[in-house]
Design an enzyme around this catalytic site. Structure first.
Site, PDB file in Angstrom:
ATOM      1  N   GLU A 104       0.819  -1.213   0.000  1.00  0.00           N
ATOM      2  CA  GLU A 104       0.000   0.000   0.000  1.00  0.00           C
ATOM      3  C   GLU A 104       0.850   1.259   0.000  1.00  0.00           C
ATOM      4  O   GLU A 104       0.534   2.240  -0.681  1.00  0.00           O
ATOM      5  CB  GLU A 104      -0.949  -0.019   1.198  1.00  0.00           C
ATOM      6  CG  GLU A 104      -2.146  -0.932   1.040  1.00  0.00           C
ATOM      7  CD  GLU A 104      -1.810  -2.398   1.158  1.00  0.00           C
ATOM      8  OE1 GLU A 104      -2.656  -3.231   0.800  1.00  0.00           O
ATOM      9  OE2 GLU A 104      -0.682  -2.717   1.614  1.00  0.00           O
ATOM     10  N   HIS A 164     -10.776  -6.953   9.179  1.00  0.00           N
ATOM     11  CA  HIS A 164     -11.240  -6.509   7.868  1.00  0.00           C
ATOM     12  C   HIS A 164     -12.588  -5.808   7.936  1.00  0.00           C
ATOM     13  O   HIS A 164     -13.274  -5.703   6.917  1.00  0.00           O
ATOM     14  CB  HIS A 164     -11.346  -7.695   6.898  1.00  0.00           C
ATOM     15  CG  HIS A 164     -10.045  -8.357   6.588  1.00  0.00           C
ATOM     16  ND1 HIS A 164      -9.436  -9.234   7.460  1.00  0.00           N
ATOM     17  CD2 HIS A 164      -9.213  -8.261   5.522  1.00  0.00           C
ATOM     18  CE1 HIS A 164      -8.296  -9.659   6.929  1.00  0.00           C
ATOM     19  NE2 HIS A 164      -8.144  -9.083   5.749  1.00  0.00           N
TER      20      HIS A 164
END
Length: 333
Positions: free
Chosen positions: A69, A138
């Site tokens: 990322e 998540h």
């Protein structure tokens, strides 16, 4: 589908398809626009939003990235500084934490640090929120973290119209925009105007007018807020439902106008109650419209625990329509 004498005015579509339409329109309208992220190409996106776009626009416009990322968000910042219009997809909001340095210390600050000489016209799409049994690592709702940061615009589409139209408005912004897409909504359906286009990112929206109590939500908390309004209406209570749409800059004026009409306030958030975005809403109402309130504010948030995996525990940890309606009734008691 809604049809008039001149033809259909709306059609039914899912949030996933609406987001995809927004991406397709953006890629077709401007050669500077490209999409990058993990699995956005051949796999079609972790949640299927970019399905088919690689075949349609090619690997130069839809690019799969390494699993880093910090690297691909940094690449997006550099590309934006170079004159393109990147759309960066981070797979889930939890993984956005791996790019906090790039987003908070670089993208958000460059205009200020350069004395206005450099803008970062970057859009970052971030799936967020609970509701799909993706467990604690998540399922976070972290929009409020990013809404804390000057230099970022934070938007939270909660209707299919906003899901399609917010991207065009975000790409026109000369500074970074974070679009938080609710994971639980991807498969949900709504009515999309046939003659749609870019939508406003500056104003909250009154999704349901009412007179007795104001219920404020955004993103994934809007649907249960509207369902709660239906439950309240069955008992003769008229709830006004406000969709914040944008968390930064926050349109407190629309909320204050509503509270001035109803004199009661319930705020609803899938984020943890402590320190969440709705705490800011309540603070602004207390600062600017305290005398308008006829009852204590009710705050509905997620339970202060990592989100459980089992379905029944996940549901128990989140605001439900029944609990929102009960909170609204307490303000009227």
């Amino acid at each position: 589908m809604t049809i008039t004498a001149g033809g259909p005015t709306t059609r039914t579509t899912t949030f996933r398809e609406a987001f995809r339409e927004g991406l397709r329109e953006a890629l077709a309208a401007d050669d500077r626009v490209f999409l990058i992220g993990e699995d956005v190409g051949r796999y079609g996106g972790c949640f299927g939003v970019s399905q088919g776009l690689l075949d349609e626009f090619g690997p130069d416009r839809v690019q799969d990235t390494p699993l880093s990322e910090s690297a691909f968000v940094g690449a997006g910042i550099g590309a934006a500084l170079g004159g393109t219009r990147p759309i960066v997809e981070i797979m889930t909001v939890n993984f956005a934490l791996l790019a906090l340095d790039q987003i908070v210390n670089t993208a958000a600050t460059l205009r200020h640090m350069s004395g206005g000489q450099l803008g970062v016209p970057l859009v970052i799409r971030i799936p967020t929120g609970p509701g799909r049994q993706l467990a604690a690592q998540h399922s976070h709702t972290l929009e409020g973290w990013f809404a804390h940061v000057p230099g970022l615009r934070v938007v939270t589409p909660a209707t299919v119209t906003d899901a399609r139209g917010m991207l065009a408005t975000a790409l026109a912004d000369p500074d970074p925009v974070l679009v938080f897409e609710q994971i639980a909504l991807y498969g949900a359906s709504g009515e999309l105007p046939v003659a749609g286009g870019a939508v406003d990112l500056d104003r909250a929206a009154v999704r349901r007018p009412g007179r007795d109590v104001t219920v404020v939500g955004y993103g994934g908390s809007l649907a249960p807020a509207l369902e709660a309004a239906d439950l309240l209406a069955a008992g003769g209570v008229s709830a006004e439902v406000v969709d914040l749409r944008t968390l930064r800059p926050l349109d407190s004026a629309t909320v204050l106008e509503s509270v001035t009409r109803t004199h009661r306030l319930v705020v609803v958030d899938n984020a943890w109650r402590s320190g969440g975005p709705m705490a800011e809403v309540v603070a602004r109402v207390a600062e600017e419209a305290l005398d308008e309130l006829d009852a204590a504010v009710e705050r509905m948030g997620a339970a202060e625990v990592p989100l459980p995996y089992p379905r029944h525990l996940e549901e128990a940890a989140l605001p439900s329509a029944d609990r929102i309606a009960a909170a609204a009734r307490r303000t009227l008691a």
